[in-house]
Design an enzyme around this catalytic site. Structure first.
Site, PDB file in Angstrom:
ATOM      1  N   ARG A 186       1.546   7.089   5.804  1.00  0.00           N
ATOM      2  CA  ARG A 186       0.886   6.047   5.027  1.00  0.00           C
ATOM      3  C   ARG A 186      -0.335   6.602   4.300  1.00  0.00           C
ATOM      4  O   ARG A 186      -0.710   7.758   4.459  1.00  0.00           O
ATOM      5  CB  ARG A 186       0.462   4.894   5.937  1.00  0.00           C
ATOM      6  CG  ARG A 186       1.622   4.244   6.659  1.00  0.00           C
ATOM      7  CD  ARG A 186       1.163   3.047   7.444  1.00  0.00           C
ATOM      8  NE  ARG A 186       2.257   2.431   8.180  1.00  0.00           N
ATOM      9  CZ  ARG A 186       2.122   1.319   8.888  1.00  0.00           C
ATOM     10  NH1 ARG A 186       0.951   0.710   8.978  1.00  0.00           N
ATOM     11  NH2 ARG A 186       3.162   0.804   9.528  1.00  0.00           N
ATOM     12  N   LYS A 219       2.981 -11.111  11.696  1.00  0.00           N
ATOM     13  CA  LYS A 219       3.824 -10.719  10.571  1.00  0.00           C
ATOM     14  C   LYS A 219       5.300 -10.974  10.852  1.00  0.00           C
ATOM     15  O   LYS A 219       6.167 -10.492  10.123  1.00  0.00           O
ATOM     16  CB  LYS A 219       3.590  -9.243  10.225  1.00  0.00           C
ATOM     17  CG  LYS A 219       2.192  -8.987   9.674  1.00  0.00           C
ATOM     18  CD  LYS A 219       2.011  -7.563   9.195  1.00  0.00           C
ATOM     19  CE  LYS A 219       1.851  -6.586  10.318  1.00  0.00           C
ATOM     20  NZ  LYS A 219       1.559  -5.211   9.838  1.00  0.00           N
ATOM     21  N   PRO A 243       5.497  -6.757   4.092  1.00  0.00           N
ATOM     22  CA  PRO A 243       4.971  -8.122   4.039  1.00  0.00           C
ATOM     23  C   PRO A 243       3.939  -8.349   5.145  1.00  0.00           C
ATOM     24  O   PRO A 243       4.176  -8.002   6.304  1.00  0.00           O
ATOM     25  CB  PRO A 243       6.208  -8.988   4.248  1.00  0.00           C
ATOM     26  CG  PRO A 243       7.355  -8.115   3.861  1.00  0.00           C
ATOM     27  CD  PRO A 243       6.954  -6.732   4.254  1.00  0.00           C
TER      28      PRO A 243
END
Length: 288
Positions: A263, A57, A2
């Site tokens: 990633r 975040k 998120p």
């Protein structure tokens, strides 16, 4: 993970559904999620929920001056439950890490769960009297939706790095992660490997405008959605991120991927790199 738009939407969801309620029982299903011990998690019980907000975040719920703060990390999420089980969850079973029960003014007893998918447990929860006591919040740079154009230029000038790296560095700029940095760079028509110190003023303008537009549009699209729908809405709004091998919606070229460490990121060669295909760490140079 998120990022700013989703966390902002979750904060708004809590302002709508939790503010005005009283915190009831707090069930800890995974002790590893707690990163503080004083005040104890039980200190939240009986407190009024007076607000909810976002720090980069991090998602924070204000319980009359005592804050419950979480960083959802890569696999974490918040799930709202209208009718939770009265029985405490069994520790170590399934993805549940923490459950917070509420008593609403209407006599209802909802709860929210903090859950984490996957085997690598990184979801973190703090209880603090001041959000700045959380190390990750104390290190945050200016918020990506609040930074001015002048401040943005100064931030980029402080470090010579690839733009992709700079955009996701929370100490430089708070709120942007892997997914939205891909979208921002695509909208700005800039290579992820361009160097911040070599950007012209016009390029900084273009990057700033793209960042504001992409994040603002995502916040507008996501705020007001039910928490359970946010992940799907995020994916539906992406043009290049997580779309490897698919056609770019702008030019039709194939979206490419660069993988590194744990990633990857995606980009469009025609829109962003003058047609060049970027090599990742599995290769030694740019492919011609």
């Amino acid at each position: 993970m998120p990022e700013l738009p989703e966390v902002e939407a979750l904060a708004q969801f809590l302002r709508t559904h939790a503010v005005g309620a009283v915190v009831g029982r707090v069930d800890v299903a995974a002790m590893s999620v707690l990163k503080t011990f004083d005040p104890p998690i039980t200190a939240l019980q009986g407190r009024d929920v007076t607000g909810a907000r976002r720090f980069g975040k991090h998602l924070a719920m204000d319980c009359d001056g005592l804050w419950l703060i979480t960083h959802l990390s890569r696999g974490g999420w918040l799930r709202w439950i209208d009718n939770p089980s009265a029985a405490p969850p069994k520790p170590g079973k399934g993805p549940l890490a923490l459950r917070v029960h509420f008593f609403t003014p209407d006599g209802e007893t909802p709860a929210f769960d903090l859950t984490e998918a996957g085997t690598r447990k990184r979801l973190a929860v703090w209880v603090a009297t001041d959000p700045q006591q959380v190390p990750g919040i104390a290190r945050l740079g200016p918020d990506a939706l609040e930074v001015t154009r002048a401040e943005f230029g100064e931030v980029l000038a402080t470090r010579s790095a690839r733009i992709k790296t700079a955009l996701v560095d929370q100490s430089l700029l708070a709120g942007v992660g892997n997914a939205y940095s891909d979208e921002i760079l695509h909208a700005a028509r800039m290579s992820p490997f361009a160097t911040t110190s070599k950007l012209s003023p016009d390029e900084v303008d273009r990057l700033y405008d793209a960042m504001r537009a992409e994040l603002s549009d995502a916040v507008e699209r996501l705020v007001g959605q039910e928490a359970a729908r946010l992940k799907g809405e995020k994916r539906a709004g992406m043009t290049v991120h997580a779309r490897t091998g698919m056609p770019c919606p702008v030019c039709g070229d194939t979206v490419r991927e660069v993988s590194y460490a744990e990633r990857s990121f995606q980009y469009c060669p025609t829109c962003q790199t003058s047609g060049r295909i970027l090599a990742d760490r599995r290769m030694s140079r740019l492919l011609k």
